[in-house]
Write a protein that holds these residues in place. Structure first.
Motif, short mmCIF file in Angstrom:
data_model
loop_
_atom_site.label_atom_id
_atom_site.label_comp_id
_atom_site.label_asym_id
_atom_site.label_seq_id
_atom_site.Cartn_x
_atom_site.Cartn_y
_atom_site.Cartn_z
N HIS A 161 -16.01 -0.24 -12.67
CA HIS A 161 -15.32 -0.36 -13.96
C HIS A 161 -15.15 -1.80 -14.44
N GLN A 211 -11.91 0.62 -7.10
CA GLN A 211 -12.01 0.77 -8.55
C GLN A 211 -10.67 0.64 -9.29
N ASP A 219 -11.27 13.64 -6.34
CA ASP A 219 -11.87 13.59 -7.69
C ASP A 219 -13.38 13.84 -7.56
N ARG A 269 -11.22 9.56 -18.67
CA ARG A 269 -12.43 9.03 -18.03
C ARG A 269 -12.51 7.53 -18.31
N SER A 270 -13.36 6.83 -17.57
CA SER A 270 -13.52 5.40 -17.86
C SER A 270 -14.13 5.21 -19.25
N LYS A 324 -3.14 10.31 -15.54
CA LYS A 324 -3.83 9.04 -15.29
C LYS A 324 -4.58 8.70 -16.56
P1 PGA Z 1 -14.89 7.74 -14.21
O1 PGA Z 1 -13.68 7.12 -13.42
O2 PGA Z 1 -14.37 8.31 -15.49
O3 PGA Z 1 -15.76 6.53 -14.40
O4 PGA Z 1 -15.50 8.77 -13.33
C1 PGA Z 1 -12.41 7.65 -13.37
C2 PGA Z 1 -12.07 8.06 -11.96
O5 PGA Z 1 -12.83 7.80 -11.02
O6 PGA Z 1 -11.03 8.66 -11.77
#
Ligand code: PGA
Ligand code: ZN
Length: 372
Positions: free
Chosen positions: A107, A115, A265, A319-320, A341
């Motif tokens: 990220h 992350q 996740d 999501r990211s 989150k």
């Molecule tokens: P992603 O990250 O949306 O890039 O998958 C969010 C997470 O890992 O919770």
């Protein structure tokens, strides 16, 4: 599976004209004339029309957009706010925000292998106050970073992305920032982590390359987090291991699962098949819930129902890559799990959810409850 156009001349191949066309020409006629409150039947009809195992034919982006629009349309037609329509009279529970204030891994181009380093303001009396606790700590963290000559530009989820010396330093800095903002680490604000270990797992080893902390085995990752939980006020760890390292997840749940939340996740992907396996194998004690991992509102609710049945916690998540759409704010209140989150205290794609939660808490007034 998101459907992208693949035309290199438009948006680097990421255009979505095909998906939009599928909404207008294939999904619209299917739904025309139906009552949008028949969510489960209409979601099932779209899944059937798609016909593929992973929504690749119409595109999960096409199907989910419509699925969420059905909820919104039904809420409107009942004259209800979205959270009340989806959650009924029991929808008065505001979630604790997991605020990702230090971004590493995929990220951000930072010094951290892990992350997400998140604030967890569970000691606040209300959501509104929790957001203030988090925002003030975020700004205290910014001052600490500037004083040390470290970068204060932000990563994908709106957290800072400094080049730190180690993953531990991120936790140390967060504790310092909590104190500098006038809060008590652990009591007012705890720490939640999402190492997203799949992103640095290669050839059977966890490679902490960015931080120069060497390679670790699955067991060594468990020991590392055992040490961290003793040292820092950590209450939740997501994806401590690679998505296929079920033994790793099981080992950490066995070791730390009675003290803290162990969230799956990448291994569970909001899919009842994998969540059922996780429950059966005691691989976690909570699931991250992402609407676009599974692709309809109905299937997302099924995933949550499975968690509830097993006594698992669940965290509604962004999501990211995000939009300003605030559906998940209403969804989190409706589902009542008490945790969301949705990033740091910056970037409008993150703030839109927080603003919506502030609105909901104000609307609920004295009926609102906060926490997990
Ligand atoms: P992603 O990250 O949306 O890039 O998958 C969010 C997470 O890992 O919770
Ligand atoms: Zn994650």
């Amino acid at each position: 599976m998101e459907l992208r156009d693949g035309d290199p001349d438009r948006y680097g191949g990421k255009g979505v004209r095909k998906a939009v066309d599928n909404v207008n020409r294939r999904i619209a006629p299917l739904l025309k004339g139906h009552d949008p409150s028949h969510q489960a039947a209409l979601d099932a009809a779209m899944i059937e029309l798609d016909g593929s195992p992973n929504k690749s034919e119409l595109g999960a982006n096409a199907i989910l957009g419509v699925s969420q629009a059905l909820s919104r349309a039904a809420a409107e037609s009942h004259g209800l706010p979205l959270y009340a329509y989806l959650g009924g009279v029991g929808a008065f529970h505001l979630p604790i925000p997991m605020m990702n204030v230090l971004n590493g891994g995929k990220h951000a181009d930072s010094g951290m292998d892990f992350q997400e380093f998140m604030l967890y303001p569970h000691g606040a009396p209300t959501f509104t106050e929790a957001l203030r606790y988090g925002a003030e700590t975020f700004h205290a963290l910014k001052s600490l970073l500037s004083k040390r000559g470290l970068s204060t530009s932000v990563g994908d989820e709106g957290g800072f992305a400094p080049k730190l010396k180690s993953n531990e330093e991120a936790c140390e800095l967060i504790v310092e920032a909590i104190e500098a903002a006038g809060f008590r680490p652990g009591e007012d604000i705890a720490i939640a982590l999402d190492p997203a270990a799949s992103s640095f797992f290669e050839g059977g080893l966890y490679r902490l390359t960015r931080s120069g902390q060497g390679n670790k085995t699955s067991e060594e990752m468990v020991s590392l987090f055992e040490t961290w939980v003793k040292r820092f006020p950590i209450v939740s760890i997501e994806d401590s291991h690679d998505e296929n390292d079920w033994d790793g997840y099981k080992a950490i749940t066995k070791s730390l699962g009675n003290q803290i939340q162990i969230v799956g996740d990448d291994n569970l992907v909001t899919n009842t098949r994998f969540i059922a396996k996780g429950i059966e194998e005691k691989a976690c004690n909570a699931a991250l819930i992402k609407l676009n991992q599974i692709g309809t509102v109905t299937e997302t609710i099924s995933a949550i129902q499975l968690c509830r049945k097993a006594g698992w916690n669940y965290v509604i998540s962004h999501r990211s890559g995000e939009t300003e759409d605030s559906f998940i704010a209403d969804f989190a209140v409706a589902m009542g799990g008490g945790q969301i989150k949705t990033g740091s205290a910056s970037r409008s794609d993150r703030i839109s959810k927080y603003n919506r939660l502030l609105e909901i808490e104000a609307e609920l007034g004295g009926a609102a409850r906060f926490g997990a």
